[in-house]
Design a protein around this motif. Structure first.
Motif, mmCIF file in Angstrom:
data_model
loop_
_atom_site.group_PDB
_atom_site.id
_atom_site.type_symbol
_atom_site.label_atom_id
_atom_site.label_comp_id
_atom_site.label_asym_id
_atom_site.label_seq_id
_atom_site.Cartn_x
_atom_site.Cartn_y
_atom_site.Cartn_z
ATOM 1 N N ASP A 27 17.296 -13.290 2.750
ATOM 2 C CA ASP A 27 15.834 -13.367 2.862
ATOM 3 C C ASP A 27 15.404 -14.641 3.580
ATOM 4 O O ASP A 27 14.425 -14.638 4.339
ATOM 5 C CB ASP A 27 15.208 -13.318 1.470
ATOM 6 C CG ASP A 27 15.452 -11.977 0.784
ATOM 7 O OD1 ASP A 27 15.674 -10.991 1.519
ATOM 8 O OD2 ASP A 27 15.445 -11.926 -0.458
ATOM 9 N N GLY A 28 16.141 -15.733 3.366
ATOM 10 C CA GLY A 28 15.794 -16.984 4.044
ATOM 11 C C GLY A 28 15.978 -16.895 5.550
ATOM 12 O O GLY A 28 15.143 -17.368 6.322
ATOM 13 N N LEU A 29 17.067 -16.254 5.984
ATOM 14 C CA LEU A 29 17.294 -16.104 7.425
ATOM 15 C C LEU A 29 16.251 -15.199 8.060
ATOM 16 O O LEU A 29 15.850 -15.413 9.215
ATOM 17 C CB LEU A 29 18.703 -15.554 7.667
ATOM 18 C CG LEU A 29 19.857 -16.547 7.522
ATOM 19 C CD1 LEU A 29 21.195 -15.847 7.737
ATOM 20 C CD2 LEU A 29 19.727 -17.698 8.487
ATOM 21 N N VAL A 30 15.812 -14.186 7.342
ATOM 22 C CA VAL A 30 14.770 -13.311 7.877
ATOM 23 C C VAL A 30 13.501 -14.104 8.149
ATOM 24 O O VAL A 30 12.871 -13.974 9.219
ATOM 25 C CB VAL A 30 14.496 -12.153 6.899
ATOM 26 C CG1 VAL A 30 13.260 -11.366 7.325
ATOM 27 C CG2 VAL A 30 15.695 -11.226 6.828
ATOM 28 N N GLU A 31 13.116 -14.963 7.211
ATOM 29 C CA GLU A 31 11.913 -15.770 7.403
ATOM 30 C C GLU A 31 12.079 -16.741 8.570
ATOM 31 O O GLU A 31 11.151 -16.955 9.361
ATOM 32 C CB GLU A 31 11.602 -16.540 6.118
ATOM 33 C CG GLU A 31 11.262 -15.660 4.928
ATOM 34 C CD GLU A 31 9.965 -14.900 5.133
ATOM 35 O OE1 GLU A 31 9.105 -15.380 5.901
ATOM 36 O OE2 GLU A 31 9.802 -13.830 4.532
ATOM 37 N N VAL A 32 13.272 -17.338 8.680
ATOM 38 C CA VAL A 32 13.505 -18.293 9.764
ATOM 39 C C VAL A 32 13.468 -17.588 11.112
ATOM 40 O O VAL A 32 12.882 -18.094 12.086
ATOM 41 C CB VAL A 32 14.847 -19.017 9.551
ATOM 42 C CG1 VAL A 32 15.220 -19.832 10.786
ATOM 43 C CG2 VAL A 32 14.766 -19.931 8.346
ATOM 44 N N PHE A 33 14.081 -16.423 11.213
ATOM 45 C CA PHE A 33 14.093 -15.694 12.483
ATOM 46 C C PHE A 33 12.689 -15.229 12.859
ATOM 47 O O PHE A 33 12.331 -15.200 14.042
ATOM 48 C CB PHE A 33 15.042 -14.495 12.392
ATOM 49 C CG PHE A 33 16.490 -14.891 12.345
ATOM 50 C CD1 PHE A 33 16.932 -16.042 12.962
ATOM 51 C CD2 PHE A 33 17.420 -14.107 11.671
ATOM 52 C CE1 PHE A 33 18.263 -16.427 12.921
ATOM 53 C CE2 PHE A 33 18.748 -14.464 11.625
ATOM 54 C CZ PHE A 33 19.172 -15.630 12.242
ATOM 55 N N SER A 67 18.286 -9.365 15.806
ATOM 56 C CA SER A 67 18.264 -8.418 16.926
ATOM 57 C C SER A 67 16.872 -8.315 17.527
ATOM 58 O O SER A 67 16.701 -8.274 18.750
ATOM 59 C CB SER A 67 18.744 -7.042 16.444
ATOM 60 O OG SER A 67 18.677 -6.098 17.482
ATOM 61 N N THR A 68 15.861 -8.289 16.656
ATOM 62 C CA THR A 68 14.482 -8.262 17.144
ATOM 63 C C THR A 68 14.135 -9.548 17.886
ATOM 64 O O THR A 68 13.436 -9.536 18.910
ATOM 65 C CB THR A 68 13.522 -8.056 15.962
ATOM 66 O OG1 THR A 68 13.888 -6.877 15.246
ATOM 67 C CG2 THR A 68 12.092 -7.921 16.446
ATOM 68 N N LEU A 69 14.639 -10.669 17.373
ATOM 69 C CA LEU A 69 14.409 -11.956 18.045
ATOM 70 C C LEU A 69 15.011 -11.962 19.445
ATOM 71 O O LEU A 69 14.379 -12.429 20.405
ATOM 72 C CB LEU A 69 15.009 -13.070 17.190
ATOM 73 C CG LEU A 69 14.954 -14.500 17.743
ATOM 74 C CD1 LEU A 69 13.518 -14.989 17.779
ATOM 75 C CD2 LEU A 69 15.807 -15.435 16.906
ATOM 76 N N LEU A 70 16.226 -11.453 19.590
ATOM 77 C CA LEU A 70 16.871 -11.416 20.899
ATOM 78 C C LEU A 70 16.222 -10.393 21.830
ATOM 79 O O LEU A 70 16.200 -10.577 23.052
ATOM 80 C CB LEU A 70 18.359 -11.088 20.737
ATOM 81 C CG LEU A 70 19.219 -12.107 19.987
ATOM 82 C CD1 LEU A 70 20.637 -11.586 19.809
ATOM 83 C CD2 LEU A 70 19.241 -13.431 20.723
ATOM 84 N N HIS A 71 15.682 -9.343 21.232
ATOM 85 C CA HIS A 71 15.151 -8.250 22.040
ATOM 86 C C HIS A 71 13.778 -8.575 22.626
ATOM 87 O O HIS A 71 13.520 -8.341 23.808
ATOM 88 C CB HIS A 71 15.073 -6.985 21.176
ATOM 89 C CG HIS A 71 14.763 -5.751 21.959
ATOM 90 N ND1 HIS A 71 14.660 -4.507 21.387
ATOM 91 C CD2 HIS A 71 14.516 -5.558 23.279
ATOM 92 C CE1 HIS A 71 14.377 -3.611 22.316
ATOM 93 N NE2 HIS A 71 14.287 -4.224 23.471
ATOM 94 N N TRP A 72 12.894 -9.122 21.806
ATOM 95 C CA TRP A 72 11.512 -9.244 22.220
ATOM 96 C C TRP A 72 11.030 -10.673 22.406
ATOM 97 O O TRP A 72 10.246 -10.958 23.305
ATOM 98 C CB TRP A 72 10.606 -8.579 21.173
ATOM 99 C CG TRP A 72 10.879 -7.126 20.996
ATOM 100 C CD1 TRP A 72 11.522 -6.540 19.941
ATOM 101 C CD2 TRP A 72 10.525 -6.061 21.881
ATOM 102 N NE1 TRP A 72 11.597 -5.180 20.112
ATOM 103 C CE2 TRP A 72 10.983 -4.856 21.311
ATOM 104 C CE3 TRP A 72 9.863 -6.011 23.104
ATOM 105 C CZ2 TRP A 72 10.807 -3.632 21.912
ATOM 106 C CZ3 TRP A 72 9.684 -4.783 23.710
ATOM 107 C CH2 TRP A 72 10.145 -3.612 23.122
ATOM 108 N N SER A 73 11.454 -11.589 21.531
ATOM 109 C CA SER A 73 10.715 -12.835 21.370
ATOM 110 C C SER A 73 11.254 -14.020 22.135
ATOM 111 O O SER A 73 10.519 -14.970 22.384
ATOM 112 C CB SER A 73 10.660 -13.205 19.870
ATOM 113 O OG SER A 73 10.130 -12.116 19.127
#
Length: 388
Positions: A27-33, A67-73
């Motif tokens: 959960d912590g990594l999700v928030e950081v990403f 994956s979303t971070l690499l894809h869009w952001s």
């Protein structure tokens, strides 16, 4: 931390290390990403969940967020380093994100607990990164099929890899696959492919650096690889002096002109095996190839040699001189008529110029040089008889 990262618009480098002690890491990594997705200028991202206690496994939610971070952001991401325990599902999410990391130039991945199928899929997604110039991959399961995938990448003309680090769990078979791929590569400079290889595997890399079957095969060998680490046994490399000499020729730099060119390296490798040449194939062009061949030997003489001993350098220049004498003798012996004809025509041209000068002085300046003019005419007639 996630709120701080999200508010920092000028963030370019971000690292998370020593996460093996965090209890609820997913959960912590999700928030950081999610926070990092608001940093459009991010160029470098590192996170490490491995440690002395073994490390923490990354969950499905955090890998989807990555994956979303690499894809869009993050369109400007240049360097990505991941040290974590992945499963097959999270590796699939990572593959989906890597497919859209078009600007990624350096990628370092250390992952464990993956199946062979997941590792192959991950390797297939890595080779699609068009601008990748540095790759480090650590995995306990890297079979021959994965090495063939990287071999196909090294054979491509648009391959930009300069630094490659792979584990070799296949021994001599893996060395044969990578060495054959590198024989056509002109970009890679540093290779870390440490494994348990024997003299057979070392022979594959030696032939990759210089295949001495013919002059053409030597020219088509690899001349760009400068630093190689392929064996954990240092004695195996030290006993093979040929491999060390060829690698030193690839990485040698002069004090005056800097790095040697690919042409100079190929010349040095040819002279490493052949000092006396058979010019019979060049005689079909008569004497037209003689100046080109002698200039090639002259360039080889002036080419910096990667020798530490002055005596070896002096012997090299002496062998070049003997090679020039031998080549000149073979050219003259192969076409003596053309050689004599060329020299005679040169004499005729010089005599003709002298005759025109004396004729001009005799006719226009009224100088009596009849005897000298007659002597030159006799020399011209004698040279024409020798020619025809």
């Amino acid at each position: 931390l996630a709120l701080t990262v999200g508010r920092c618009a000028v963030l370019t480098h971000f690292s998370l290390v020593q996460l093996d002690a965090v209890v609820d890491i997913d959960d912590g990594l999700v928030e950081v990403f999610v926070g990092l997705s608001m940093a459009p200028n991010l160029e470098e991202l590192k996170f490490n969940t491995l440690g002395q206690s073994g490390g923490r496994s990354i969950g499905h939610k955090s890998c989807q967020a990555l994956s979303t971070l690499l894809h869009w952001s993050v369109p400007n991401l240049r360097h990505l380093e991941i040290r974590a325990i992945l499963c097959d599902v999270t590796a699939g999410d990572l593959c989906a994100g890597l497919a859209f990391a078009a600007e990624l130039q350096s990628f370092e991945l250390h992952c464990w607990s993956l199946s062979a199928v997941a590792v192959r899929a991950l390797c297939s997604s890595i080779i699609c990164l068009a601008k990748l110039n540095k790759l480090t991959l650590g995995s306990r399961i890297l079979d021959l099929q994965c090495l063939r995938i990287f071999g196909d990448l090294l054979r491509k003309r648009d391959c930009r890899l300069i630094d490659l680090t792979l584990p070799n769990h296949c021994g001599d078979s893996g060395a044969r696959i990578i060495s054959r791929a590198l024989s056509r590569n002109t970009i890679l400079e540093r290779l870390q492919f440490v494994g348990r290889i024997t003299n057979t595997g070392l022979g594959h890399f030696t032939r990759m650096l210089c295949n001495d079957k013919s002059l053409t095969s030597i020219v088509r060998s690899n001349h760009s690889l400068q630093k190689v680490n392929i064996s954990a046994n240092s004695q195996l490399i030290s006993y093979n002096s040929k491999f060390s000499d060829l690698l030193r020729l690839n990485s040698f730099q002069t004090k005056r002109s800097g790095d040697t060119t690919t042409r100079q390296r190929s010349i040095l490798k040819i002279l490493y095996h052949h000092y006396i040449f058979d010019v019979e194939l060049l005689l079909q062009w008569e004497l037209k190839m003689m100046p080109l061949f002698l200039s090639w030997l002259e360039e080889a003489r002036d080419c910096p040699v990667a020798y530490d001993d002055r005596k070896q350098t002096r012997d090299h220049k002496l062998k070049i001189k003997h090679a020039k004498w031998s080549a000149t003798y073979q050219f003259i012996r192969g076409s003596p008529g053309h050689f004599v004809e060329g020299i005679t025509r040169q004499y005729l041209a010089e005599f003709g110029k002298e005759k025109m000068k004396l004729h001009y002085e005799h006719v226009f300046l009224k100088k009596d040089k009849t005897n000298k003019l007659k002597k030159i005419e006799d020399d011209i007639s004698r040279a024409q008889r020798r020619l025809f």
